[in-house]
Each structure stands twice: as C-alpha cells, then as structure tokens.
Design a protein around this motif. Structure first.
Motif, PDB file in Angstrom:
ATOM      1  N   THR A 124       0.684  -1.602   0.067  1.00  0.00           N
ATOM      2  CA  THR A 124       0.270  -0.212  -0.025  1.00  0.00           C
ATOM      3  C   THR A 124       0.899   1.234   0.112  1.00  0.00           C
ATOM      4  OG1 THR A 124      -2.560  -1.077   1.113  1.00  0.00           O
ATOM      5  CG2 THR A 124      -1.829   1.424   1.738  1.00  0.00           C
ATOM      6  N   THR A 125       0.501   2.062  -1.591  1.00  0.00           N
ATOM      7  CA  THR A 125       1.168   3.646  -1.385  1.00  0.00           C
ATOM      8  C   THR A 125       0.142   4.427  -0.934  1.00  0.00           C
ATOM      9  OG1 THR A 125       1.080   3.929  -3.826  1.00  0.00           O
ATOM     10  CG2 THR A 125       3.075   2.352  -2.571  1.00  0.00           C
ATOM     11  N   LYS A 126       1.217   6.338  -1.241  1.00  0.00           N
ATOM     12  CA  LYS A 126      -0.051   6.812  -1.239  1.00  0.00           C
ATOM     13  C   LYS A 126      -0.685   6.800  -2.633  1.00  0.00           C
ATOM     14  CE  LYS A 126       3.712   9.993  -2.259  1.00  0.00           C
ATOM     15  NZ  LYS A 126       4.251  11.824  -1.541  1.00  0.00           N
ATOM     16  N   PHE A 127      -0.105   6.394  -3.202  1.00  0.00           N
ATOM     17  CA  PHE A 127      -0.798   6.370  -4.422  1.00  0.00           C
ATOM     18  C   PHE A 127      -1.895   5.281  -5.142  1.00  0.00           C
ATOM     19  CE2 PHE A 127       3.499   8.031  -4.864  1.00  0.00           C
ATOM     20  CZ  PHE A 127       3.013   9.144  -4.810  1.00  0.00           C
ATOM     21  N   GLY A 128      -1.849   4.105  -4.196  1.00  0.00           N
ATOM     22  CA  GLY A 128      -3.128   2.980  -4.622  1.00  0.00           C
ATOM     23  C   GLY A 128      -1.849   1.820  -3.560  1.00  0.00           C
ATOM     24  N   GLU A 129      -2.516   0.808  -4.303  1.00  0.00           N
ATOM     25  CA  GLU A 129      -1.866  -0.757  -4.260  1.00  0.00           C
ATOM     26  C   GLU A 129      -1.824  -1.540  -5.259  1.00  0.00           C
ATOM     27  OE1 GLU A 129      -5.146  -2.163  -0.161  1.00  0.00           O
ATOM     28  OE2 GLU A 129      -5.355  -2.926  -1.624  1.00  0.00           O
ATOM     29  N   LEU A 130      -0.675  -1.413  -4.823  1.00  0.00           N
ATOM     30  CA  LEU A 130       0.549  -3.204  -5.913  1.00  0.00           C
ATOM     31  C   LEU A 130       0.001  -4.339  -4.925  1.00  0.00           C
ATOM     32  CD1 LEU A 130       3.760  -1.195  -6.397  1.00  0.00           C
ATOM     33  CD2 LEU A 130       1.965  -1.860  -7.656  1.00  0.00           C
ATOM     34  N   ARG A 131      -1.200  -5.174  -5.671  1.00  0.00           N
ATOM     35  CA  ARG A 131      -1.168  -6.630  -5.014  1.00  0.00           C
ATOM     36  C   ARG A 131      -0.243  -7.703  -6.340  1.00  0.00           C
ATOM     37  NH1 ARG A 131      -5.716  -2.891  -5.289  1.00  0.00           N
ATOM     38  NH2 ARG A 131      -6.443  -3.591  -7.144  1.00  0.00           N
ATOM     39  N   ILE A 132       0.097  -8.079  -5.228  1.00  0.00           N
ATOM     40  CA  ILE A 132       1.056  -9.509  -5.686  1.00  0.00           C
ATOM     41  C   ILE A 132       0.140 -10.971  -5.419  1.00  0.00           C
ATOM     42  CG2 ILE A 132       2.651 -10.745  -5.839  1.00  0.00           C
ATOM     43  CD1 ILE A 132       4.367  -8.032  -4.532  1.00  0.00           C
ATOM     44  N   ARG A 133      -0.119 -11.160  -6.858  1.00  0.00           N
ATOM     45  CA  ARG A 133      -0.321 -12.774  -6.464  1.00  0.00           C
ATOM     46  C   ARG A 133       0.639 -13.598  -5.661  1.00  0.00           C
ATOM     47  NH1 ARG A 133      -5.458 -15.809  -6.801  1.00  0.00           N
ATOM     48  NH2 ARG A 133      -6.331 -13.843  -7.937  1.00  0.00           N
ATOM     49  N   LEU A 134       0.492 -14.299  -4.884  1.00  0.00           N
ATOM     50  CA  LEU A 134       2.230 -15.423  -4.734  1.00  0.00           C
ATOM     51  C   LEU A 134       1.910 -16.161  -5.430  1.00  0.00           C
ATOM     52  CD1 LEU A 134       2.132 -14.440  -0.280  1.00  0.00           C
ATOM     53  CD2 LEU A 134       3.556 -13.541  -2.723  1.00  0.00           C
ATOM     54  N   LYS A 135       3.049 -17.237  -5.284  1.00  0.00           N
ATOM     55  CA  LYS A 135       2.995 -18.887  -6.430  1.00  0.00           C
ATOM     56  C   LYS A 135       4.573 -19.178  -5.422  1.00  0.00           C
ATOM     57  CE  LYS A 135       0.597 -16.801 -10.277  1.00  0.00           C
ATOM     58  NZ  LYS A 135       0.697 -16.722 -10.293  1.00  0.00           N
ATOM     59  N   PRO A 136       3.579 -20.006  -4.253  1.00  0.00           N
ATOM     60  CA  PRO A 136       4.617 -20.644  -3.725  1.00  0.00           C
ATOM     61  C   PRO A 136       5.417 -21.993  -4.480  1.00  0.00           C
ATOM     62  CG  PRO A 136       1.607 -20.959  -3.440  1.00  0.00           C
ATOM     63  CD  PRO A 136       1.918 -19.850  -4.113  1.00  0.00           C
ATOM     64  N   GLN A 137       4.162 -21.711  -5.718  1.00  0.00           N
ATOM     65  CA  GLN A 137       4.678 -23.288  -6.038  1.00  0.00           C
ATOM     66  C   GLN A 137       6.116 -23.429  -7.434  1.00  0.00           C
ATOM     67  OE1 GLN A 137       1.839 -21.595  -6.805  1.00  0.00           O
ATOM     68  NE2 GLN A 137       1.301 -21.589  -9.377  1.00  0.00           N
TER      69      GLN A 137
END
Length: 214
Positions: free
Chosen positions: A55-68
């Motif tokens: 979460t930045t002051k400009f919005g969210e960078l959402r990362i989908r995690l890849k445990p595989q």
C-alpha cells in the motif's frame, strides 16, 4: 552524547572490535525486534495468504504469490505481510520505464536465504530450478533483484529473459495493480543518462494480506 545502533542477525554473538582502554565507546545490546526470537507463524496461517498488498500513497500494488514457483520466498513475504513489520525501508526506489520497477521489503522477520541456482550466480543460491515457465519472466512477474534471495525485488514491466537468473515468486494480481506499476515507473528521477534510474523520492509502502477476489 552519541548513540549508534546496528542491526545484527544474532545479538548473542556480537563481534568485539576493540578492548583497549583508549576506546571511547561503551557497547551493549538492545534486545528488540530480533527476528529469531519472534514467534513463528503456523503454516496454516501462511497458506491462507495468497495475495499481498503493497500500500502506497498512490494506491495498492497487489501481488499474487506463487508458492509453486519458490516456496521459501513466498514464506518470507507472507510473514512480512502478516506481522505488519515493514520498516521505513519498505520502499520502491528504482524505476526503469519499459523494464522494471524495483524496491525493497525490509521487514523485521527472519530473512529469506534461499534462492534459485544459476550459472555464475551467488554461491548461497543453491535451490534447483523448479520454477515452471522456462527462462522468461512475463510482464507483471515479481522476483528478487540481483539474482539474490531478497529483500530487494522488482516488478517486470515487459517480457524478459531474467527468469533464467532470478528467483521469481509472484505476479501482479490484477490490471489495476499493473496500471499503478506503469504509473510509478514514470516517477521523477535526476539520475544521469546511462545510469540506474533512481527515483528522486522513494515510494514507501506497507505490506498486508488482502482478500483473493479471483
């Protein structure tokens, strides 16, 4: 009076630099925020975190995690998000339009020390090349920077062969996150042409789990 603090992995094993009577320093240990002494989260709690929001002051960078792709790296990110332990050095600091957006996840959790093995890479990177997808990183993929085990990372802005020499562990979770990355990578930089493009003002962020709407 001056006070210098230095973070060390193991405060029980601090290296003594000098013991002479002329040394004008008194040294000791402040036992605070020591990752090895913090309670470890159960695997069930970590497994529940599939997407992490920066979460930045400009919005969210959402990362989908890849445990595989690389489970040890994902575990580090999950712990950092669940513990809400980002330091002021959780920030985006390098922006190369059309190439990458780079930052660091400096959180008070046990550091990740595992990374993908590749020819000419760091000696500590010994994990087999188990990641599917071959040597390419797709637009929006996320990996540790410099062929290392983190905490510096980057978001790939265009398809690139960096997958052959970097530990890739996630990807942008949605179009909105990718669009924000495109905006942030255009940030102002006064770096001389031909050198790394360092942002004049780093973009700080916090980390937290976010619901998986997909």
């Amino acid at each position: 009076t001056q006070c210098w603090l230095k973070w060390v992995d193991n405060p029980r094993n601090v290296q003594t630099r000098d013991k002479t009577g002329e040394t004008p320093w008194t040294s000791g240990t402040l036992r605070k925020d020591i990752p090895s002494e913090l309670p470890r989260l159960p695997a069930s709690a970590l497994d529940a975190v599939r997407i992490v929001a920066l979460t930045t002051k400009f919005g969210e960078l959402r990362i989908r995690l890849k445990p595989q792709w690389h489970l040890p790296s994902v575990r580090f990110v999950q712990e950092a998000a669940l513990s809400d332990s980002c330091t002021v050095k959780c920030e985006l600091y390098r922006a190369e339009p059309g190439f990458l957006l780079q930052g660091a996840m400096r959180a008070v959790v046990t550091p990740n020390k595992q990374c993908r093995a590749f020819q000419g890479g760091p000696k500590e990177c010994t994990d087999p090349q188990e990641r599917p997808g071959g040597n390419y990183m797709e637009k929006g993929d996320v990996a540790w920077a410099g062929g290392s085990a983190g905490p510096d990372f980057f978001i790939m802005m265009a398809r690139n062969g960096f997958g052959a020499s970097h530990t890739v562990w996630g990807s942008m979770a949605d179009a909105e996150s990718m669009q924000l990355a495109r905006t942030l990578v255009q940030g102002k930089s006064s770096s001389p042409r031909g050198q790394m493009r360092i942002l004049d003002e780093p973009v700080r962020f916090t980390m937290a789990p976010t619901p998986d709407s997909g």
